[in-house]
Write an enzyme that holds these catalytic residues in place. Structure first.
Site, PDB file in Angstrom:
ATOM      1  N   GLU A  89     -21.279 -28.330 -58.261  1.00 38.40           N
ATOM      2  CA  GLU A  89     -20.626 -29.576 -57.868  1.00 38.40           C
ATOM      3  C   GLU A  89     -21.096 -29.842 -56.447  1.00 38.40           C
ATOM      4  O   GLU A  89     -20.562 -29.277 -55.488  1.00 38.40           O
ATOM      5  CB  GLU A  89     -19.099 -29.458 -57.892  1.00 38.40           C
ATOM      6  CG  GLU A  89     -18.437 -30.799 -57.636  1.00 38.40           C
ATOM      7  CD  GLU A  89     -17.292 -30.804 -56.630  1.00 38.40           C
ATOM      8  OE1 GLU A  89     -16.594 -31.819 -56.541  1.00 38.40           O
ATOM      9  OE2 GLU A  89     -17.101 -29.805 -55.902  1.00 38.40           O
TER      10      GLU A  89
ATOM     11  N   ASP B  20     -17.424 -25.010 -57.283  1.00 42.39           N
ATOM     12  CA  ASP B  20     -16.729 -26.061 -56.529  1.00 42.39           C
ATOM     13  C   ASP B  20     -17.355 -26.228 -55.145  1.00 42.39           C
ATOM     14  O   ASP B  20     -17.673 -25.241 -54.470  1.00 42.39           O
ATOM     15  CB  ASP B  20     -15.259 -25.636 -56.383  1.00 42.39           C
ATOM     16  CG  ASP B  20     -14.373 -26.737 -55.844  1.00 42.39           C
ATOM     17  OD1 ASP B  20     -14.254 -27.768 -56.515  1.00 42.39           O
ATOM     18  OD2 ASP B  20     -13.788 -26.553 -54.754  1.00 42.39           O
TER      19      ASP B  20
HETATM   20  C1  NOJ Z   1     -13.751 -30.463 -55.764  1.00 44.02           C
HETATM   21  C2  NOJ Z   1     -12.764 -30.446 -56.888  1.00 44.02           C
HETATM   22  O1  NOJ Z   1     -13.344 -31.033 -58.005  1.00 44.02           O
HETATM   23  C3  NOJ Z   1     -11.549 -31.161 -56.386  1.00 44.02           C
HETATM   24  O2  NOJ Z   1     -10.629 -31.439 -57.414  1.00 44.02           O
HETATM   25  C4  NOJ Z   1     -10.923 -30.353 -55.296  1.00 44.02           C
HETATM   26  O3  NOJ Z   1      -9.833 -31.055 -54.746  1.00 44.02           O
HETATM   27  C5  NOJ Z   1     -11.936 -30.072 -54.182  1.00 44.02           C
HETATM   28  N1  NOJ Z   1     -13.208 -29.685 -54.682  1.00 44.02           N
HETATM   29  C6  NOJ Z   1     -11.448 -28.970 -53.307  1.00 44.02           C
HETATM   30  O4  NOJ Z   1     -11.517 -27.757 -53.988  1.00 44.02           O
END
Ligand code: NOJ
Length: 569
Positions: free
Chosen positions: A294, A230
């Site tokens: 991500e 993440d």
């Molecule tokens: C990216 C995640 O995909 C999202 O859903 C989340 O709110 C943020 N990061 C914070 O962790």
């Protein structure tokens, strides 16, 4: 010619032993189709309206039947659920909402039995404010070791009453919150790029790094095949935390910002040494375990740094997701992706939907720009025509699934699910909605629980009819049992596409562009398959060839607009 003369040099990968964990081929991830499960909304075994791990286990057969290679589970760890589980209070346990560690082990075993790999989410940029590390930091006070694990700073102004800088949270509002010290006096501020319940960790702190190496090992020891990381572009902040104002059209996670100097909280060079150390841990395990980033980093040439040979294996291709339904943009991003990822020896990924963006069956029908994270709701401008959105989504998915590399699917896209636009205000739960006081709808519309059976309570999501977000009443039409066996359904289209992709080995192929179809057409050959997608309105003449798949019934030799066909080349 003797056999020796025709022999190609041997690729050592082809000689690599079978994976000791699952017995499957190594480097599976280079071509894999990976299905994202959002546990809250997949299947609910105990009827409380929130999906859970036993629910997933029961429904796993349907994913094996769909033909995917792996699942990625969004967070199911101990969490107050202020950001749907991306606020973690214990990285090494399962939240009771979702089950237990034993339920996870059962799920993983069933997945392995079905030949499905399992990737879990790891959330290293921030913890929950309910994490014991943060609770200790509040108690221990300024200058303490516990505080050094987070980004606490004194405020500006005569009495420290102003935040330390001007950064804004991804979800809206200030990225800093002031605490009250244990003695009751107004105290320091802590940074949270997301909600105030998600304090950012200080990744310059060696202790923090060590904790996460243990977390990786914990899940690797439980047999996971990898991690989706993440906010993999956010963990290091520029020294001094200088003020910064993003351009008005920037996506909330930093996408679309191609400036040479990145924002001080995204894409800092220091993140790479973290992933190198993580890679060393993964490589020390048997089997073929992966890291996927991500990272909302533009342009793609910069994102390639996340997947250099000693870092991560894959990064989500958000440039592809954001390329829209325009032939020239799609061609350009495919070319760029294949080139830049290959330049570092990584496969390209392809992704059209996830739990943070408007579902592509709606997004591709929007008539006004919708920056990532904004969401759509009843009062949004340029709302999509549902039929056009679905036609484009089917056509876009058929392009994606013919491309070489690894594709990510988001639960429900195989049903052609649209965004749930008409959610009542009082049902919304995304922190974006609250932090912007309703100015941005946020992401609830893509997170509504899945329809499985048209005639069951909650469309088969559970047996009680409870649902943490209300399901639109017309979703019986998208239920898995409605679509199963109907050759015109999106589910059967995906099954055919995945089967054909696998039979023709498209994931391991390469593409050759075909010209002569006009500017609004994306046409290429991948091995024995010719793919023609018409993004325009004028029908396109097709060559005479065996049809392998079409997103619309073909009437004669022309491909209408918003449609894709696969022909045997
Ligand atoms: C990216 C995640 O995909 C999202 O859903 C989340 O709110 C943020 N990061 C914070 O962790």
């Amino acid at each position: 010619m003797s056999l020796d003369e025709t022999a190609q040099p041997i690729d050592p990968q082809t000689l690599a032993p079978l994976d000791t964990v699952t017995g499957l081929e190594p480097e599976w991830w280079r071509t894999a189709v990976i299905y994202q499960i959002y546990p809250r909304s997949f299947a609910d075994s105990d009827g409380d309206g929130i999906g859970d791990l036993p629910g997933i286990t029961r429904r796993l057969d349907s994913l094996a039947d769909l033909g995917v290679d792996a699942i990625w589970l969004s967070p199911f760890f101990t969490s107050p659920q202020k950001d749907a589980g991306y606020d973690v209070a214990d990285y090494c346990d399962v939240d009771p909402l979702f089950g237990t560690l034993a339920d996870f082990d059962i799920l993983r075993q069933k997945a392995t039995d079905l030949g499905l790999r399992v990737i879990v989410d790891i959330v290293p940029n921030h913890t929950s404010s309910a994490h014991p590390w943060f609770e200790a930091a509040l108690v221990d006070g300024p200058g303490s070791e516990a505080r050094s694990h987070y980004l606490f700073r004194d405020g500006r102004g005569d009495r420290g009453e102003l935040p330390p800088n001007n950064w804004q949270s991804v979800f809206g509002g200030d990225a800093w919150t002031r605490i009250t010290e244990a003695d009751g006096t107004p105290g320091q501020w802590y940074l949270h790029l997301f909600d105030s319940s998600q304090p950012d960790l200080d990744w310059n702190d060696e202790w923090v790094r060590e904790q996460f190496l243990s977390v990786l090992r914990f899940w690797l020891d439980r047999g996971v095949d990898g991690f989706r990381v993440d906010v993999a572009h956010g963990m290091i902040k520029r020294p001094g935390l200088p003020d910064y104002t993003p351009p008005a059209d920037a996506g909330s996670m930093g996408g679309g910002q191609e400036a040479a100097e990145p924002p001080p909280y995204w894409a800092q060079d220091g993140v790479h040494e973290i992933y190198r150390s993580w890679r060393t841990v993964l490589d020390s395990y048997p089997g073929d375990r992966i890291l996927v980033a991500e990272a909302w980093v533009d342009p793609l040439s910069k994102l390639a740094n996340w997947v250099r040979p000693d870092e991560m294996h894959q990064a989500f291709n958000f440039s592809y997701l954001e390329s829209g339904w325009k032939a020239s943009s799609i061609r350009r991003v495919i070319d760029d992706s294949l080139e830049v990822f290959a330049s570092v020896g990584a496969p390209s990924t392809w992704v059209l939907s996830n739990h943070d963006v408007v579902r592509h069956a709606s997004r591709l029908g929007l008539t006004v720009e919708n920056p990532q994270g904004a969401g759509i709701g009843p009062k949004s401008k340029g709302l999509p025509d549902r039929a056009i959105g679905l036609a484009r989504a089917r056509a876009a998915s058929a392009v994606m699934l013919a491309l070489p590399g690894s594709a990510y699917l988001y639960q429900g896209e195989e049903l052609g699910l649209p965004e749930a636009i008409d959610l009542p205000d009082e049902a919304r739960q995304d922190p974006t909605w609250f932090r912007t006081e309703g100015a941005r709808y946020g992401r609830d519309g893509c997170r509504v629980p899945l329809p499985w059976e048209a005639a069951s309570p909650a469309f088969g999501f559970n047996t009680t009819g409870e649902s943490w977000l209300p399901q639109p009443s017309d979703w019986a039409a998208y239920a898995r049992d409605t679509e199963t066996g109907d050759p015109s359904s999106t589910l059967e289209l995906y099954r055919l596409a995945l089967d054909t992709r696998s039979r023709f080995n498209l994931g391991a192929g390469s593409i050759e562009w075909l010209t002569g179809y006009g500017p609004e057409v994306v046409a290429f050959r991948n091995g024995d398959v010719t793919v023609i997608a018409n993004t325009g309105a004028v029908p396109v003449e097709l060559p005479v060839a065996e049809e392998l798949l079409s997103t619309v019934p073909l009437d004669g030799a022309a491909l209408p607009g918003d449609a894709t066909v696969w022909l045997r080349a």
